[in-house]
Scaffold this active site. Sequence first.
Site, PDB file in Angstrom:
ATOM      1  N   ASP A 179       0.818  -1.215   0.000  1.00  0.00           N
ATOM      2  CA  ASP A 179       0.000   0.000   0.000  1.00  0.00           C
ATOM      3  C   ASP A 179       0.846   1.257   0.000  1.00  0.00           C
ATOM      4  OD1 ASP A 179      -2.299   1.569   2.293  1.00  0.00           O
ATOM      5  OD2 ASP A 179      -2.447   1.376   0.106  1.00  0.00           O
ATOM      6  N   GLU A 470       3.710  -7.596   7.683  1.00  0.00           N
ATOM      7  CA  GLU A 470       2.420  -8.233   7.360  1.00  0.00           C
ATOM      8  C   GLU A 470       2.502  -9.367   6.350  1.00  0.00           C
ATOM      9  OE1 GLU A 470      -0.160  -5.029   6.252  1.00  0.00           O
ATOM     10  OE2 GLU A 470      -0.445  -4.400   8.312  1.00  0.00           O
ATOM     11  N   ASN A 528       0.017  -4.922  13.930  1.00  0.00           N
ATOM     12  CA  ASN A 528      -0.733  -3.905  13.186  1.00  0.00           C
ATOM     13  C   ASN A 528      -2.210  -4.268  13.335  1.00  0.00           C
ATOM     14  OD1 ASN A 528       1.791  -3.171  12.398  1.00  0.00           O
ATOM     15  ND2 ASN A 528       1.551  -3.730  10.239  1.00  0.00           N
ATOM     16  N   TYR A 530      -6.409  -2.998  13.373  1.00  0.00           N
ATOM     17  CA  TYR A 530      -7.347  -1.976  12.895  1.00  0.00           C
ATOM     18  C   TYR A 530      -8.754  -2.234  13.402  1.00  0.00           C
ATOM     19  CZ  TYR A 530      -3.560  -0.136  10.137  1.00  0.00           C
ATOM     20  OH  TYR A 530      -2.363   0.430   9.752  1.00  0.00           O
ATOM     21  N   TYR A 534     -10.878  -1.475   9.718  1.00  0.00           N
ATOM     22  CA  TYR A 534     -11.087  -2.518   8.714  1.00  0.00           C
ATOM     23  C   TYR A 534     -12.065  -3.586   9.192  1.00  0.00           C
ATOM     24  CZ  TYR A 534      -7.354  -0.835   5.694  1.00  0.00           C
ATOM     25  OH  TYR A 534      -6.569  -0.085   4.856  1.00  0.00           O
ATOM     26  N   GLU A 565       1.283  -0.494  13.908  1.00  0.00           N
ATOM     27  CA  GLU A 565       0.298   0.220  13.088  1.00  0.00           C
ATOM     28  C   GLU A 565      -1.053   0.173  13.788  1.00  0.00           C
ATOM     29  OE1 GLU A 565       1.924  -1.131   8.644  1.00  0.00           O
ATOM     30  OE2 GLU A 565      -0.220  -0.897   8.991  1.00  0.00           O
TER      31      GLU A 565
HETATM   32  C1  LIG Z   1      -7.367  -6.355   6.938  1.00  0.00           C
HETATM   33  C2  LIG Z   1      -6.440  -5.499   6.150  1.00  0.00           C
HETATM   34  C3  LIG Z   1      -5.156  -5.221   6.867  1.00  0.00           C
HETATM   35  C4  LIG Z   1      -4.463  -3.997   6.308  1.00  0.00           C
HETATM   36  C5  LIG Z   1      -3.401  -3.577   7.250  1.00  0.00           C
HETATM   37  C6  LIG Z   1      -3.190  -2.105   7.133  1.00  0.00           C
HETATM   38  C7  LIG Z   1      -2.071  -1.763   6.174  1.00  0.00           C
HETATM   39  N1  LIG Z   1      -0.784  -2.192   6.731  1.00  0.00           N
HETATM   40  C8  LIG Z   1       0.357  -1.963   5.828  1.00  0.00           C
HETATM   41  C9  LIG Z   1       0.401  -0.507   5.384  1.00  0.00           C
HETATM   42  O1  LIG Z   1       1.396  -0.352   4.400  1.00  0.00           O
HETATM   43  C10 LIG Z   1      -0.949  -0.049   4.835  1.00  0.00           C
HETATM   44  O2  LIG Z   1      -0.886   1.300   4.438  1.00  0.00           O
HETATM   45  C11 LIG Z   1      -2.013  -0.270   5.920  1.00  0.00           C
HETATM   46  C12 LIG Z   1      -3.342   0.301   5.453  1.00  0.00           C
HETATM   47  O3  LIG Z   1      -4.091  -0.408   4.777  1.00  0.00           O
HETATM   48  O4  LIG Z   1      -3.584   1.472   5.780  1.00  0.00           O
END
Ligand SMILES: CCCCCC[C@@H]1NC[C@@H](O)[C@H](O)[C@H]1C(=O)O
Length: 659
Positions: A179, A470, A528, A530, A534, A565
């Site tokens: 990303d 990740e 990381n 969310y 997410y 994150e």
């Molecule tokens: C369930 C999806 C998980 C996405 C995890 C979130 C992502 N981590 C890596 C970063 O480079 C992305 O920018 C971040 C996002 O999307 O803002």
Amino acid sequence: MLYPQSNDSRIVFSLDGVWDFRTAGEDSYPAAWAGAPLPEPVPMAVPGSYNDQNDELNLRAHYGWVVYQRSFAVPSRLMAGQRTMLRFDATTHAADVYVNGQLLGSHFGGFLPFEFDVTDVLRSGENLLTVAVDNRIGSSTLPVGNDAGTAFMGSDNANVPAVAEAKKHARRQNLPNFDFFNFAGLNRHVELYTTPASAYIADITMTTTRLVDVAADARTAASAVIAYDVTLDGTESDDSVPPSEQTVMSMSDSAASDNQAVTDNGRRVNIAILDSAGTVVAGITAGFSREGDGSVKASGDIVIENARLWNPGAAYLYTAVVTVSADGPDDESHIIDEYRQPFGIRSVEVSGTQFLINGKPFYFKGFGKHEDSYFHGRGTDDVLNVKDVSLIHWLHANSFRTSHYPYAESMYDLCDREGIVIIDEVPAVGMGWPQYANPLVAERHREAIRDMIARDKNHPCVVMWSIANEPGLDGEGDRPRLAYDYFRPLYELAHACDPQNRPVTLVCCQNDYLSDITERTMDVVCINRYYGWYNLSGDLDAACYALNIELDFWESIGKPVMFTEYGADTIEGIHGTHGEMFSEEFQRDYYARINAEIDKRPWFVGEQLWNFADFATFQGIIRVEGNRKGILTRDRQPKMAAHWLRERWNGIPDYGYKG
Ligand SMILES: CCCCCC[C@@H]1NC[C@@H](O)[C@H](O)[C@H]1C(=O)O
């Protein structure tokens, strides 16, 4: 790997500036371009990504090769007896390098330096430098691209016949499985530099091995033992160097003793340790010996009394002035080569559930970042780095992760002097089981770890290595085991490569942490997460409930755990009385709620949020002019959450926040 340095024995010539530039084909570029002026070139600034420097060529959509070219002249009278190197701080992602039409070689890997010996290639007068750069990514590259389908989080209706048919005719393009925008080109500095040819200092390692009587505030120690290791190379570096043990005496900090420890060939190294005021506070003279692998080294210990320690927010740097000299006629000695290596004295270790710097429990306050800015793309921009460091201070933050690739050396130098802590990460992003089964990926991964640590090993600001962001780790069947079997050797490699043996981690994404058997084996668990973005989107009550269930699991692992994150996309200027997703209020509330939960966990040692600033990504339906999770806009203006975090972080000390 030493960074080029000018001194009485060495010269550096920058090759930055405006080069000639042409786009070329997907799979190749005209061979004739290697040794002759480019036809109808356009200007292109170096360092800098090419993608945003020319709109006519639509370079954001470019897929394949481009060719850079410039000419240069060097004063041959200054080069006598010198070895001349052509160094690229990084080219993204693959490069073929030619001088005067002669292919010097190729390099793959977009974020670490490489160099070629051009001593016998350069001619007096003008020389023509041609660099072909390939921006393609795929399932065998790091970072990983998709060979088909969509980019990271791309949208698709694969079951629609017309969509399936259109894909067969679509132009080939990069499909990043990550990303961030695939900025490419000569992103970093290009330089010529010289060293003496017969013998030169090839590498220097300065490692804090013992601190005696560290003061309560960790600012000083009664003494520090620094292990030094100096590697000598060159056409005559191993002249009659004995494989014997060299005798070394270390000087007290009061007097220099003229130690007579020399080798048969009369070569010796002198290391004078200067404090920040330039006063010599310690030093040694030693001879060289030949190691089992044939390398010629001098190594041993230097004791520094009343040592000033490097701390987050209270940096202190010493300089090791390394001089190699040889006996001349009539016992006159003459300097062969010299190098000034900054270093900091500090210790880093994990103890139980604490991350200790100089024996004190450190709490990470900061971010994942990117090298990303308007116009420059991923190009080295010291103005931006200085601005970002000033904002890190303004926010009362103390650290960041080099997500998702090693940054330019100048940023680490800046963080060394400014007391900002770095988690250093290789460009292993977007990986999964196809990569674990691919030997080429494994070799590139090992090379990235070795090269990152070789380049950054002396920086006191680097306190931990991240070997991936990740990757796929969880799931059914043997997937967890396959992931573990891929990463365990890389974890061990990172420890083996690092003279300081710093902690090693792997940053894991939102996953089934119960089936993932890899993350829990890292020195620090870096997650990381969310919850509330997410998943459980917008529902911060449910998000906190879920987070606590997972935190209960991590409590059982008994290791330090930190966020690397967590965040929410936020469009500056969007507001609401009950802030909904994308509003500035929601981002602030998100951090307020989540932070209140991690504050209850004494083994939770850090909050690095995502992201320091908005940044460019591949286009897609969930990316509105890029990723907007920044607490700052892309032009570095604070959103509401930045002000909230600044106040929070002002109340959190670097040491002892969790006892
Ligand atoms: C369930 C999806 C998980 C996405 C995890 C979130 C992502 N981590 C890596 C970063 O480079 C992305 O920018 C971040 C996002 O999307 O803002």
